[in-house]
Write an enzyme that holds these catalytic residues in place. Structure first.
Site, PDB file in Angstrom:
ATOM      1  N   THR A 186       3.591  -1.336 -11.611  1.00  0.00           N
ATOM      2  CA  THR A 186       3.432  -1.126 -10.182  1.00  0.00           C
ATOM      3  C   THR A 186       4.432  -0.075  -9.758  1.00  0.00           C
ATOM      4  OG1 THR A 186       3.574  -2.148  -7.983  1.00  0.00           O
ATOM      5  CG2 THR A 186       5.029  -3.014  -9.676  1.00  0.00           C
ATOM      6  N   GLU A 331       2.905  -8.108  -8.861  1.00  0.00           N
ATOM      7  CA  GLU A 331       3.991  -9.045  -9.174  1.00  0.00           C
ATOM      8  C   GLU A 331       3.567 -10.506  -9.075  1.00  0.00           C
ATOM      9  OE1 GLU A 331       6.070  -5.298  -7.586  1.00  0.00           O
ATOM     10  OE2 GLU A 331       4.196  -6.387  -7.226  1.00  0.00           O
ATOM     11  N   LYS A 444       5.551   2.919  -1.134  1.00  0.00           N
ATOM     12  CA  LYS A 444       4.779   2.598  -2.326  1.00  0.00           C
ATOM     13  C   LYS A 444       3.711   3.660  -2.573  1.00  0.00           C
ATOM     14  CE  LYS A 444       4.477  -1.485  -3.690  1.00  0.00           C
ATOM     15  NZ  LYS A 444       4.026  -2.840  -4.021  1.00  0.00           N
ATOM     16  N   TRP A 449       0.696   1.363  -0.882  1.00  0.00           N
ATOM     17  CA  TRP A 449       0.737   2.024   0.419  1.00  0.00           C
ATOM     18  C   TRP A 449       1.694   3.207   0.437  1.00  0.00           C
ATOM     19  CZ3 TRP A 449      -2.689   0.333   3.924  1.00  0.00           C
ATOM     20  CH2 TRP A 449      -3.203  -0.946   3.751  1.00  0.00           C
TER      21      TRP A 449
END
Length: 486
Positions: A186, A331, A444, A449
């Site tokens: 991620t 996560e 992000k 985002w």
């Protein structure tokens, strides 16, 4: 005193063994990148997964080593899901929509030994192959007739050639259920992409919870179409859930346009489909333009970003498809909440029920959550008090991969660790979560985002336009790592 019960290990291989033994003739249907529709059964999948485990063993893959994929949703990708994890190695799915430099960074950070890829992503492989320091070979997920020529990649192998030479005589090993099973990266909060390392135990528990009636409500009577990519948090766990319950699986491959998805929904009699809002907007636009309906689909799971109220109404009022609004994160494996009604809410007016459905839903069993103020004090569940969303549970990350010395969790007064999601939210008296904002310090990319732009949704709906429009920029809070923005 201990109970006197058998102690069976929660291992991913048990899912495909179960599907073969109890649902062996159930179909798995895939739209292939070669252009045709492929059909086989769970029994076939299990046989080929065993062959693939022998292939990986012959290639020298050891316990705990990472094997990567850059692939669409399809039967070969499913075989990799079970063969890699089942033999004790780590299945590492990589998002192919990242910049080639980011893909190479992730492959090097994970120390991937091999990388399997769909032919669609050959251009990416060409750009990043020379920069992958640990990758011994790249395997094109196709047959000899479709193998590309003159790629410039010296260590390029053919998937079906390897499979043809392998026996299906393989026994899945038994090992500690806390053994690592899969790895997803991620963008995390700041800096380079961060790896989330799942275990067999966490994945099996997540699979049980995902199939529950108030979660995704899956059964052997379902036909499931995961439009959400298998490289995006393991397609929200659906490839595992389908095996557990014996549901028919339908894979869309690279066909993400409305016409292609609708064809699969109808020809394969899909009952449940899962994806992000932009994909469904393209599907609904196609159906309205062509005056089409759904004949079998009864529900859809929508996540990745908030479902627009107009889309929710259209699905339910015009097309008769119930919307399950969900929230989660890489996560969290990823499921955190699903918006299923409590019985008392069924008595409410349609408008009141829509107001509830617009929220992200109630916590799935196994996930605990709370909202806290700036000082870490828990806030009331009154639907008004907003704070930082914190979660914990047996499928919630404790540390990012190869950052074990970093404190990822925040400890409460009782010494319990909570994962800070970076979301701002409120929770009402019935436990329904509503995400209202992102923490101002969180930035992000790559499927989450950047400001108000949801890159994963844009990329899923218009991959060609997305790739053409992307530019590399530098963000002052991103440690000089390029981001992709539109």
């Amino acid at each position: 005193m201990n109970g006197l019960m058998m102690s069976g290990k929660l291992l991913i291989s048990s899912l495909i063994v179960h599907a073969d033994r109890h649902h062996g003739d159930t179909e798995i249907v895939s739209r292939r990148v070669e252009g045709d529709i492929h059909r086989y059964t769970y029994r076939d999948c299990h046989r080929r997964a065993r062959q693939l485990a022998n292939v990986l063993t012959e290639l020298g893959v050891k316990d705990g080593e990472r094997v990567a994929t850059l692939a669409w949703n399809g039967y070969r990708h499913l075989e990799l899901y079970y063969a890699i994890s089942g033999m004790g190695a780590v299945m590492h799915t990589i998002n192919p929509r990242l910049h080639p430099e980011q893909v190479a960074y992730i492959a090097n950070h994970a120390e991937d030994q091999y990388l399997f890829f769909d032919l669609t992503f050959l251009p990416t492989i060409k750009l990043m192959a020379a920069h992958c320091n640990t990758t011994k070979a790249f395997i094109a997920m196709t047959d000899r007739a479709h193998m590309p020529q003159d790629t410039g990649i010296d260590n390029l192998l053919c998937y079906e050639d390897l499979m043809d030479a392998a026996s299906d005589d393989y026994s899945w090993p038994t090992f500690d259920e806390e053994t690592a099973s899969a790895l997803c990266y991620t963008s995390g909060t700041t800096g380079n992409p961060k790896g989330v390392l799942y275990s067999h135990r966490s994945t099996l528990l997540h699979t049980y919870a995902a199939a529950l009636p108030d979660t995704l409500n899956c059964s052997a009577r379902d036909v499931i179409l995961p439009v959400v990519p298998m490289f995006h948090v393991n397609a929200w766990g659906l490839p595992y859930v389908a095996c557990m319950v014996g549901a028919k699986l339908v894979f869309p491959g690279a066909g993400m346009d409305g016409k292609s998805i609708h064809e699969l929904l109808e020809t394969e009699q899909v009952t449940l489909a899962a994806g992000v809002p932009t994909i469904w907007q393209g599907l609904l636009n196609y159906m309205e333009t062509n005056d089409l309906k759904f004949s079998t689909m009864t529900r859809t799971v929508i996540g990745g970003s908030a479902c627009p109220p107009a889309m929710l109404r259209k699905f339910q009022e015009v097309f008769g498809v119930h919307v399950l609004h969900a929230w989660g994160m890489t996560e969290l494996s990823p499921l955190g909440t699903v918006c299923a009604f409590k019985s008392k809410l069924l008595k409410n007016s349609p408008e009141e029920r829509y107001a509830v459905q617009a929220k992200q839903g109630r916590a799935v069993f196994g996930v605990d959550m709370k909202i806290v103020d700036e000082d870490g004090h828990e806030l009331p569940w009154d639907g008004k008090s907003s704070g930082k969303l914190m979660v914990r549970g047996p499928w919630v990350v404790s540390h990012y991969y190869r950052s074990e010395n970093e404190a990822e969790l925040e400890m409460d007064a009782d010494g319990h660790g909570w994962f800070p999601t970076g979301d701002i939210a409120n929770i009402d008296a019935d436990g329904y979560l509503q995400i209202t904002d992102r923490d101002k310090d969180v930035i992000k990319s790559g499927g989450e985002w950047i400001g108000s732009i949801d890159l994963e949704n844009i990329a899923m709906a218009h991959p060609a336009v997305f790739m053409a429009a992307c530019i590399a920029v530098k963000h002052p809070k991103w440690d000089e790592r390029p981001l992709l923005v539109v």
